[in-house]
Design a protein around this motif. Structure first.
Motif, PDB file in Angstrom:
ATOM      1  N   ILE A 127      69.219  74.537-103.085  1.00  0.00           N
ATOM      2  CA  ILE A 127      68.683  73.618-102.066  1.00  0.00           C
ATOM      3  C   ILE A 127      67.963  74.469-101.025  1.00  0.00           C
ATOM      4  CG2 ILE A 127      69.244  72.018-100.209  1.00  0.00           C
ATOM      5  CD1 ILE A 127      71.695  71.184-101.776  1.00  0.00           C
ATOM      6  N   TYR A 128      66.675  74.171-100.815  1.00  0.00           N
ATOM      7  CA  TYR A 128      65.939  74.856 -99.745  1.00  0.00           C
ATOM      8  C   TYR A 128      65.457  73.771 -98.790  1.00  0.00           C
ATOM      9  CZ  TYR A 128      62.044  76.992 -97.265  1.00  0.00           C
ATOM     10  OH  TYR A 128      61.194  77.422 -96.279  1.00  0.00           O
ATOM     11  N   ALA A 129      66.041  73.721 -97.581  1.00  0.00           N
ATOM     12  CA  ALA A 129      65.646  72.690 -96.622  1.00  0.00           C
ATOM     13  C   ALA A 129      65.517  73.246 -95.227  1.00  0.00           C
ATOM     14  CB  ALA A 129      66.681  71.554 -96.628  1.00  0.00           C
ATOM     15  N   ASP A 143      58.515  71.898 -96.189  1.00  0.00           N
ATOM     16  CA  ASP A 143      58.374  72.587 -97.478  1.00  0.00           C
ATOM     17  C   ASP A 143      59.674  72.553 -98.272  1.00  0.00           C
ATOM     18  OD1 ASP A 143      58.685  75.990 -96.104  1.00  0.00           O
ATOM     19  OD2 ASP A 143      59.767  74.128 -95.711  1.00  0.00           O
ATOM     20  N   LYS A 144      60.458  71.483 -98.140  1.00  0.00           N
ATOM     21  CA  LYS A 144      61.782  71.444 -98.776  1.00  0.00           C
ATOM     22  C   LYS A 144      61.683  71.251-100.288  1.00  0.00           C
ATOM     23  CE  LYS A 144      64.023  69.115 -94.810  1.00  0.00           C
ATOM     24  NZ  LYS A 144      63.343  69.821 -93.810  1.00  0.00           N
ATOM     25  N   TYR A 145      62.662  71.786-101.005  1.00  0.00           N
ATOM     26  CA  TYR A 145      62.750  71.522-102.453  1.00  0.00           C
ATOM     27  C   TYR A 145      64.195  71.657-102.893  1.00  0.00           C
ATOM     28  CZ  TYR A 145      63.062  76.566-103.552  1.00  0.00           C
ATOM     29  OH  TYR A 145      63.451  77.878-103.648  1.00  0.00           O
ATOM     30  N   MET A 146      64.499  71.119-104.090  1.00  0.00           N
ATOM     31  CA  MET A 146      65.797  71.401-104.692  1.00  0.00           C
ATOM     32  C   MET A 146      65.595  71.640-106.189  1.00  0.00           C
ATOM     33  SD  MET A 146      67.878  67.831-104.894  1.00  0.00           S
ATOM     34  CE  MET A 146      67.112  66.610-103.897  1.00  0.00           C
ATOM     35  N   VAL A 147      66.556  72.306-106.783  1.00  0.00           N
ATOM     36  CA  VAL A 147      66.453  72.666-108.189  1.00  0.00           C
ATOM     37  C   VAL A 147      67.622  72.030-108.932  1.00  0.00           C
ATOM     38  CG1 VAL A 147      66.426  74.553-109.847  1.00  0.00           C
ATOM     39  CG2 VAL A 147      65.357  74.855-107.608  1.00  0.00           C
ATOM     40  N   LEU A 148      67.330  71.298-110.006  1.00  0.00           N
ATOM     41  CA  LEU A 148      68.382  70.732-110.850  1.00  0.00           C
ATOM     42  C   LEU A 148      68.576  71.648-112.065  1.00  0.00           C
ATOM     43  CD1 LEU A 148      67.665  66.902-111.082  1.00  0.00           C
ATOM     44  CD2 LEU A 148      69.082  68.130-109.474  1.00  0.00           C
ATOM     45  N   PRO A 290      71.039  69.196 -95.186  1.00  0.00           N
ATOM     46  CA  PRO A 290      70.369  68.237 -96.067  1.00  0.00           C
ATOM     47  C   PRO A 290      71.332  67.355 -96.846  1.00  0.00           C
ATOM     48  CG  PRO A 290      70.027  70.500 -96.816  1.00  0.00           C
ATOM     49  CD  PRO A 290      70.629  70.584 -95.472  1.00  0.00           C
ATOM     50  N   GLY A 291      72.450  67.874 -97.303  1.00  0.00           N
ATOM     51  CA  GLY A 291      73.467  67.045 -97.959  1.00  0.00           C
ATOM     52  C   GLY A 291      73.011  66.349 -99.230  1.00  0.00           C
ATOM     53  N   PHE A 292      72.060  66.927 -99.971  1.00  0.00           N
ATOM     54  CA  PHE A 292      71.518  66.234-101.145  1.00  0.00           C
ATOM     55  C   PHE A 292      72.600  65.940-102.179  1.00  0.00           C
ATOM     56  CE2 PHE A 292      67.473  66.323 -99.570  1.00  0.00           C
ATOM     57  CZ  PHE A 292      66.900  67.576 -99.438  1.00  0.00           C
ATOM     58  N   GLN A 434      74.729  81.435 -99.284  1.00  0.00           N
ATOM     59  CA  GLN A 434      73.432  81.338 -98.600  1.00  0.00           C
ATOM     60  C   GLN A 434      72.582  82.525 -99.019  1.00  0.00           C
ATOM     61  OE1 GLN A 434      72.557  79.956 -94.215  1.00  0.00           O
ATOM     62  NE2 GLN A 434      72.856  82.147 -94.202  1.00  0.00           N
ATOM     63  N   ARG A 435      71.462  82.224 -99.616  1.00  0.00           N
ATOM     64  CA  ARG A 435      70.596  83.252-100.165  1.00  0.00           C
ATOM     65  C   ARG A 435      69.575  83.650 -99.116  1.00  0.00           C
ATOM     66  NH1 ARG A 435      68.775  84.415-105.815  1.00  0.00           N
ATOM     67  NH2 ARG A 435      66.596  85.002-105.516  1.00  0.00           N
ATOM     68  N   ALA A 436      69.313  84.928 -98.993  1.00  0.00           N
ATOM     69  CA  ALA A 436      68.425  85.394 -97.920  1.00  0.00           C
ATOM     70  C   ALA A 436      67.020  84.810 -98.038  1.00  0.00           C
ATOM     71  CB  ALA A 436      68.356  86.922 -97.922  1.00  0.00           C
ATOM     72  N   LYS A 437      66.470  84.822 -99.248  1.00  0.00           N
ATOM     73  CA  LYS A 437      65.119  84.273 -99.447  1.00  0.00           C
ATOM     74  C   LYS A 437      65.193  83.267-100.588  1.00  0.00           C
ATOM     75  CE  LYS A 437      61.803  86.664 -97.055  1.00  0.00           C
ATOM     76  NZ  LYS A 437      62.035  85.693 -95.987  1.00  0.00           N
ATOM     77  N   ALA A 438      64.641  82.075-100.349  1.00  0.00           N
ATOM     78  CA  ALA A 438      64.621  81.068-101.410  1.00  0.00           C
ATOM     79  C   ALA A 438      63.881  81.626-102.624  1.00  0.00           C
ATOM     80  CB  ALA A 438      63.922  79.806-100.900  1.00  0.00           C
ATOM     81  N   THR A 439      64.258  81.151-103.809  1.00  0.00           N
ATOM     82  CA  THR A 439      63.693  81.737-105.021  1.00  0.00           C
ATOM     83  C   THR A 439      62.187  81.579-105.110  1.00  0.00           C
ATOM     84  OG1 THR A 439      64.189  79.690-106.176  1.00  0.00           O
ATOM     85  CG2 THR A 439      65.781  81.478-106.381  1.00  0.00           C
ATOM     86  N   LEU A 440      61.632  80.515-104.471  1.00  0.00           N
ATOM     87  CA  LEU A 440      60.187  80.311-104.564  1.00  0.00           C
ATOM     88  C   LEU A 440      59.412  80.956-103.424  1.00  0.00           C
ATOM     89  CD1 LEU A 440      60.043  76.634-105.842  1.00  0.00           C
ATOM     90  CD2 LEU A 440      59.825  78.738-107.123  1.00  0.00           C
ATOM     91  N   CYS A 441      60.091  81.753-102.592  1.00  0.00           N
ATOM     92  CA  CYS A 441      59.368  82.481-101.555  1.00  0.00           C
ATOM     93  C   CYS A 441      58.516  83.547-102.205  1.00  0.00           C
ATOM     94  CB  CYS A 441      60.342  83.188-100.612  1.00  0.00           C
ATOM     95  SG  CYS A 441      60.933  82.149 -99.286  1.00  0.00           S
ATOM     96  N   LYS A 442      57.426  83.877-101.512  1.00  0.00           N
ATOM     97  CA  LYS A 442      56.567  84.914-102.113  1.00  0.00           C
ATOM     98  C   LYS A 442      56.922  86.269-101.532  1.00  0.00           C
ATOM     99  CE  LYS A 442      52.691  82.880-104.255  1.00  0.00           C
ATOM    100  NZ  LYS A 442      51.617  81.980-103.841  1.00  0.00           N
TER     101      LYS A 442
END
Lengths: 442, 980
Positions: A127-129, A143-148, A290-292, A434-442
């Motif tokens: 979850i990136y929110a 720029d929020k997203y989530m991964v299933l 976000p509580g998705f 909690q991950r330092a950088k979201a996986t889709l960060c460049k």
């Protein structure tokens, strides 16, 4: 006289000097796994007893009974284990109880009550929110997203999956459902969803007949703009390669500031359908909590659900109705604690969906990423050689930070061909870091 | 008695037409001097009851000719002196009549620091003189409202726009503040040509230091005053010879310095008053960057001629010009985003000229010609920072049609512009320059018929309101946000020609007298070049006051007043409905293209628009008992045909192309060029590289509604009534203290009875199409359609004077004893408009309980609704109940139920319709003024000096709130005045 005194002193010293030869009194007791009052016959479950300083582990026998021998004292016995089914799904058992060992309780059997929760094969992996910073002090959160992720070895059809988050979006703010330490809807078996929710498009609505998610693979769902945000906001994420986009201007989520046109690479059959019933023109989820969650509901059922005011709850007033999502339809969900208001965190998801929450600091490009279930992953043939260890992507150095205790770098392992099984004990504190950088960060 | 009365009235009715000359050759001459020094007072003015006047020369001498025999009242006034009135009987010419005037300072016994009721005027008139203005330390002229009965103190800070609102409150129907007129030296401060809103003109840009006196007339004012209903505030600036006066004033938020002087230009060359003021006010002491500035310079020239050709008919002229440069500016504020700011101007020019000729003929006494002009610049500019990760589409087009948003083209029409992603600054502004002017002539005749004294007045005026501004603009159109140009100056100006006639009769009955005033005013408004044409109206007004003795008088009045509309009502700003009819997918740099359908909203010009009317009546009594003076005035005002802007809907349809139509076409995403047909909206994609042919995209037709605005008059009148009391207790001689108790009981009721349409434009119908129904509600689409309030406010002012020390000390306790308000939901015929409901998810389970006592939610349904396909009105509740009963079995019924549910309006809280009584609260102010010799005076005040931080209870919610919201916070200020 001197001699007698000396002899007496020697005897006294002899007596006091000698150590008492008493044995340390240990007690024996039995601990029986039980569910809903009746015994659970599960072998090989590790029960941990702890009195604060020492910790003892015992293992159950075929009847679910374990014997413990320990020094008198008050212990907390707890067990947390999974029972696997043939289709790689499993049930999670969680429980704890107080065990008092003393001469009076010698040889008695204590019951360890467990709660059961079933897991699904479909889970939320990331979850990136929280958004990111730009211009030193401004925040960008569109720029929020989530991964299933498909956590099993069978393919899943996503066509009846819907996405939601509990109302109110910020769980550290005031909440009209909250009183006496609990939410009023917990006992009624539903979770409130405000504004509207999203689902996969049915064939009649411009979608596909089915949306296959193969085993051990993921799809990226862009919650807001499915474009490359990093062009303008360097610390943001690139969603131009997302698999699905929450983009449905016609249903009323028409705020083009939050929903710019998705990238060309996303086919229009992959635009999710919005089921809007409130007054907002964007799906207003929180940057802090976000509580998705994902739940099972077909497109027709979703349309009928939001049409009838009798399915709405008006606790928050006439302009802010919430639709009641039945808890048995919810497959997976995650609750967060906003580090800017941890003391006021009021968990919104029912305990069987998420028993706790993961601490989240927004605006730092952080994302919440699942921990790897080491046992289950190693159990898959061929994985052992493909796994990459020495994971450094966590935020354990930050205040309220966390990292994956397994030490496995899941993204690198997947890139290496491994089939990762993620941990899902319905407890975000244990299941996410909690991950330092979201996986889709460049 | 009766017979005599009739005889007198009859005599006067017959003699209204000019007749044979009566003996008119009495002359009165004398001198006016300072009582203490016996110095002659040049420029002092002497006026007789019939309007004959004279101005004293350098030796203090004055002469008035052509007077009639009989009783008269002579009034002598001079700037800086207390006006003196004496009864005289003219039986033959008088010479050597000596008048002595007392200097107006705190040493005199009669110095008053509150508003003075006029006991001679037939309507309610109050004067606030220099002593009271100095004591209250005026920074914003609106502060004088606190000196009116029941008036409350507001801490002065010019960063808040203040307006006058006589006998009315804010947030009420009927535009009461808009009908309160404000004039400075005869120049009307008008808000008629404002396009922004229909409300009173802000008075922040009127210099406060130069004000000599303020007269507030409410009730039934003379027919001389037009374009107003609630009342008029007349501000008079200093005229006449004055010493150098420098004033320095300070309070936590405002600093002011001003200087003024009245110069004599020489013998018989007149007097010039020059005044300069600089005031700087900030909204927050913690961040003194965003502030309001006022820099004002005014010059007034007055002179009178009584030699040569003017020997028999003296002429008095006055002319003045005031310029103000100021406004708000936040550029230096370090808390704002870098590079962003907001600037607003409040510049003004006001000019006035007046000439008064004393003809002294039997058929005309005075002739006055006047002209005034006011120009105000209220333009603003704002610089903001914008950023976006995707393209932003902005619209500027004013023609109807479909347009593709393209990059900005300096030579093109740029109806729709696409701004690429990134960050940019843009400065927007608005040029708003309202102006108004007036030219008029007034003739007065004072004649006695036997014992009865008549003062006739007749006049004619021509006024105009216009806006010279050009509307909104941007300094860089390439990156401007969505806006449209609307040239204010292109709208027709509003002109008004009025004529009035009035007779003010005094009939003495021995020691008592009866004063009757009757007047008629005719207003004709011309708005050429527009659908409104010409409107004409008549306003009759009557006043009567019977003064039995010095100790008792009764008064009453009734009249009609008419208010011209504002440009905000006449010319609602055009608005446009922009619908996105197509978006492409995003290309590699986040750019995407969109087509918009722009439909200008129709503005209907309501030819049947009437001018708002006020029907005012008053009844009052003034009496003195045991040294205590009591004044009671009751009023009852109704506002009819109040101005408002209404909305209804018209059908339209547009062609919509979905993004899915373009997704996946052969042409490569970065080579796509989009064009759209302006009238059909069909999108064509062509290939920049030429590889592929043009592709026409599929579309669907959607039906929707768009709003239409039109000016309208509210059907249901607004009612205001109340009682004002002023009790001046007998002076406590031993303490040299006076106590005054003044207050007001005020009641207001209004509700909207017009059927109003409503369409929820941000909703879709349950079947996915744009929402298809429009509903009609009685009194508007909200839970309540009206309000009634009542308030009792009273002030106790204790003034202690120490004449030997030239000190005045006052303590004012402001109390609110009753503050009641009640939201209403009612119909004219008394039947229910809303119902009580306990569960919002089942709106049809409402009960018959009264919404005011049930303590439950309240639900309001529209009366009718109609759909896009079928414009006939259908009864809402019948269809809603059918849909509810059948929603389980029929999808059609479920769709209808889901859609009609969107029209159900519920109150937000269970307490919405509870009556609200705010518990009583108090605030106390203390104020001291001391004169130091004849050179200086210092004033100090503290508002809410006890720092009342208690709580009040609201009976509506049952909760306690801080009294902070109702009384001024602790505040103080100081002024130093120097005279040399």
């Amino acid at each position: 006289m001197k001699k007698i005194l000396t002899a007496l002193a020697a005897v006294a010293i002899l007596f006091t000097g000698c150590e008492s030869d008493d044995e340390i009194k240990t007690q024996t007791a039995g601990i029986q796994l039980s569910v809903d009052g009746s015994a659970l016959a599960e072998e090989g479950v590790t029960i941990t007893l702890s009195d604060g300083t020492t910790s003892i582990e015992v293992v159950t026998d075929a009847n679910g009974l374990a014997e413990v021998t320990a020094v008198s004292g008050v212990y907390t016995a707890s067990a947390s284990f999974k029972v696997y089914n043939d289709d790689n799904t499993y049930e999670i058992y969680n429980g704890s109880t107080t065990v008092e060992l003393s001469s009076l309780t010698n040889s008695t059997t204590f019951k360890l009550p467990l709660s059961v929760a079933s897991t699904s094969t479909l889970i939320i992996k990331e979850i990136y929110a929280g958004g990111c910073t730009y211009n030193t002090s401004d925040h960008y959160i569109k720029d929020k997203y989530m991964v299933l992720y498909n956590n099993s070895d069978q393919s899943i059809d996503l066509k009846d999956i819907c996405f939601g988050f509990p109302y109110p979006p910020n769980n550290w703010a005031s909440n009209k459902y909250y009183s006496n330490g609990t939410m009023s809807y917990f006992s009624e078996g539903w979770t409130p969803q405000g504004w509207g929710f999203w689902g996969f498009r049915s064939e009649a609505d411009g979608g596909l007949a089915s949306y296959e998610l193969p085993a051990y693979s993921q799809v990226v769902i862009a919650v807001f703009g499915a474009i490359d945000h990093t062009v303008t906001y360097a610390n943001s994420v690139d969603l131009s390669g997302a698999d699905y986009a929450m983009y449905d201007l016609e249903c009323g989520f028409s705020n083009t500031g939050y929903y710019p046109a998705p990238d060309e690479s996303i086919p229009s059959t992959h635009y999710l359908k919005g089921y809007k019933f409130g007054i907002s023109n964007a799906w207003a989820c929180s940057y802090g909590t976000p509580g998705f969650f994902i739940f099972n509901m077909s497109a027709d059922d979703a349309k009928a659900l939001i049409a009838d005011t009798e399915n709405m709850d008006y606790t928050n007033g006439e302009k802010l109705p919430s639709v009641k999502i039945p808890n048995e339809l919810i497959l997976d969900g995650s609750e967060q604690g906003y580090t800017g208001g941890l003391a006021n965190t009021k968990a919104r998801l029912y305990s069987s969906i998420d028993a706790s929450y993961v601490k989240h600091t927004p605006f730092q490009s952080h994302s919440l990423y699942r921990n790897v279930d080491v046992e289950a992953t190693l159990a898959i043939e061929g994985n052992e050689d493909l796994l990459v260890y020495n994971y450094t992507g966590g935020t354990e150095d930050e205040e309220y930070g966390s990292t994956d205790p397994s030490g496995i770098d899941a993204e690198a392992s997947i890139a290496n061909g491994a089939k990762i099984v993620f941990q899902d004990t319905n407890n975000s504190e244990n299941d996410f870091h909690q991950r330092a950088k979201a996986t889709l960060c460049k | 008695m009766d017979g005599r009365l009739w005889k007198i009235i009859l005599t006067n009715v017959l003699i209204l037409i000019p007749i044979i000359g009566w003996s008119q050759n009495i002359v009165i001459s004398g001198t006016i001097s300072d009582k203490k020094t016996a110095k002659p007072l040049e420029f002092a003015t002497v006026v007789l009851e019939g309007g004959q006047w004279a101005v004293a020369d350098a030796k203090g001498r004055f002469t008035i000719k052509n007077l009639q025999e009989g009783k008269n009242i002579i009034t002598a006034s001079c700037l800086g002196y207390v006006t003196r009135k004496e009864d005289i009987i003219l039986s033959k010419s008088l010479e050597g009549y000596k008048i002595y005037l007392e200097e107006d300072n705190l040493a005199i016994e009669s110095a008053v620091i509150t508003a003075k009721e006029s006991t001679s005027a037939a309507t309610t008139s109050r004067i606030i003189d220099k002593t009271a203005l100095d004591h209250v330390q005026l920074m914003n002229v609106a502060d004088i409202s606190s000196l009116l009965p029941g008036g409350t103190t507001v801490n002065a800070a010019l960063t808040t726009s203040r307006i006058f609102n006589l006998r009315g409150e804010s947030s009420e129907d009927g535009n009461n503040a808009f009908t309160t007129a404000v004039e400075v030296d005869g120049v009307r401060i008008s808000n008629n040509s404002s396009f922004a809103s229909t409300t009173g003109a802000t008075v922040n840009n009127i210099a406060s230091a130069n004000v000599e006196s303020v007269e507030v007339i409410t009730g039934v004012p003379s027919v001389e005053y037009g374009d107003m209903s609630a009342g008029i505030v007349k501000i008079n600036t200093k005229k006449g010879r004055t010493p150098y006066t420098v004033t320095m004033s300070t309070n936590p938020k405002t600093k002011q310095i001003s200087a003024s002087k009245g110069f004599s230009l020489g013998e018989r060359k007149g007097v010039v008053n020059a005044s300069f003021e600089r005031t700087k006010s900030v909204s927050s002491q913690m961040s003194p960057y965003t502030g309001y500035d006022r820099n004002q310079l005014s010059l007034t020239y007055t002179n009178s001629f009584d030699r040569g050709i003017f020997a028999d008919s003296p002429l008095q002229v006055s002319a003045g010009i005031t310029g103000n440069v100021g406004g708000m500016n936040s550029e230096n504020d370090p808390d704002a985003y870098e590079g962003t700011w907001y600037k607003e101007r409040d510049n003004a020019i006001r000019a006035n000229a007046k000439a008064r000729l004393l003809l002294g003929k039997p058929w005309i006494t005075n002739l006055e010609l006047n002209a005034s002009f006011s120009l105000r610049d209220r333009s603003w500019k704002e610089k903001d920072l914008y950023s976006s990760a995707a393209s932003t589409i902005v619209l500027h087009g004013t023609t109807e049609g479909y347009f593709v948003a393209q990059e900005y083209d300096a030579d093109g029409t740029n109806e729709a512009v696409m701004i690429s992603s990134g960050q940019w600054y843009n400065t927007m502004g608005d040029k708003d320059i309202p102006m108004n002017f007036k030219i008029g002539a007034k003739a007065g005749l004072g004649r006695n018929f036997g014992e009865v004294r008549h003062k006739f007045k007749a006049g004619i005026d021509f006024t105009g309101d216009d806006n010279l501004g050009t509307g909104e603009y941007s300094e860089d159109l390439a990156t401007a946000p969505t806006f449209r140009t609307y040239d204010y100056s292109a709208q027709p100006a509003m002109y008004n020609l009025d004529a009035y006639i009035e007779d003010d009769v005094i009939i003495p009955f021995g020691k008592s007298r009866l004063n009757l005033v009757a007047g008629l005013r005719n207003d004709n408004t011309f708005i050429s070049g527009s659908a409104y044409g010409t409107t004409s109206s008549l306003s009759p007004r009557f006043n009567a006051r019977y003064t039995a003795s010095r100790n008792f008088s009764v008064k009453g009045g009734w009249g009609l007043t008419v208010k011209q509309p504002s440009f905000a009502v006449l010319y609602p700003t055009p608005s446009y409905y922009d619908i996105m009819t197509f978006t492409s997918t995003s290309g590699s740099s986040g750019t995407y293209y969109a087509a918009y359908y722009t439909k200008p909203r129709t503005i209907e010009y309501n030819q049947a628009l009437k001018w708002q009317k006020g029907i005012q009546s008053e009844l009052g009594v003034d009496f003195r008992v045991a040294g205590t003076k009591v004044s009671l005035t009751g009023f009852y005002n109704r506002t009819k045909d109040a101005f408002t802007v209404m909305t209804d809907y018209e059908r339209f349809s547009y062609n919509y192309t979905s993004t899915s139509a373009v997704n996946g076409i052969a042409i490569d995403v970065d080579n796509r060029v989009f064009s759209v047909d302006q009238s059909t909206g069909i999108v064509t994609v062509s290939d920049k590289s030429g590889t592929y042919d043009d592709i026409t995209l599929a579309y669907t037709t959607k039906n929707s509604f768009i709003t239409r605005k039109y000016a309208y008059n509210l059907s249901n009148p607004t009612t205001r009534y109340g009682l004002e009391w002023v009790i001046d207790f007998k002076k406590i001689k031993s303490l040299n203290t006076t106590v005054r108790l003044d207050g007001t009981w005020y009641a207001y009721k209004s509700f909207n009875s017009d059927m109003q349409e409503y369409y929820p434009s941000n909703q879709t119908s349950n079947d996915g199409t744009p929402f298809k129904y429009v509903a009609l509600y009685y009194g508007g689409a909200s839970a309540s359609n009206g309000q009634k309030t009542q308030a009792i406010r009273t002030n106790l002012t204790v003034t202690t004077r120490v004449p030997k020390a030239r000190l005045i000390f006052s303590l004012k306790v402001e109390a609110s004893l009753l503050k009641y308000s009640q939201s209403l939901s009612e119909r004219e015929d008394g039947s229910a408009r809303s119902y009580s409901l306990s569960d919002l998810s089942t709106p049809l389970d409402y009960t018959d309980e009264s919404i005011y006592t049930a303590g439950n939610y309240t639900v309001t349904f529209p009366d009718y609704y109609y759909s896009y396909d079928d414009g006939t009105l259908r009864d809402f509740l019948t269809d809603f109940k059918w849909a509810y009963e059948n929603k389980g079995s029929s999808s059609e019924a479920l769709d209808l139920y889901a859609d009609l549910s969107k029209f159900v309006i519920s109150s937000n809280y269970k307490y919405t319709f509870n009556s609200d009584y705010i518990s009583p609260y108090f605030s106390a102010n203390v104020s001291v003024t001391k004169e130091i010799g004849d050179i200086a005076s210092v004033s100090f005040y503290a508002n809410n000096f006890l720092n009342n931080l208690s709580r009040v209870k609201s009976s509506r919610t049952g909760a306690w709130y801080s009294v902070y919201n109702y009384i001024p916070s602790f505040f103080y200020g100081m002024t130093l005045r120097l005279k040399f």
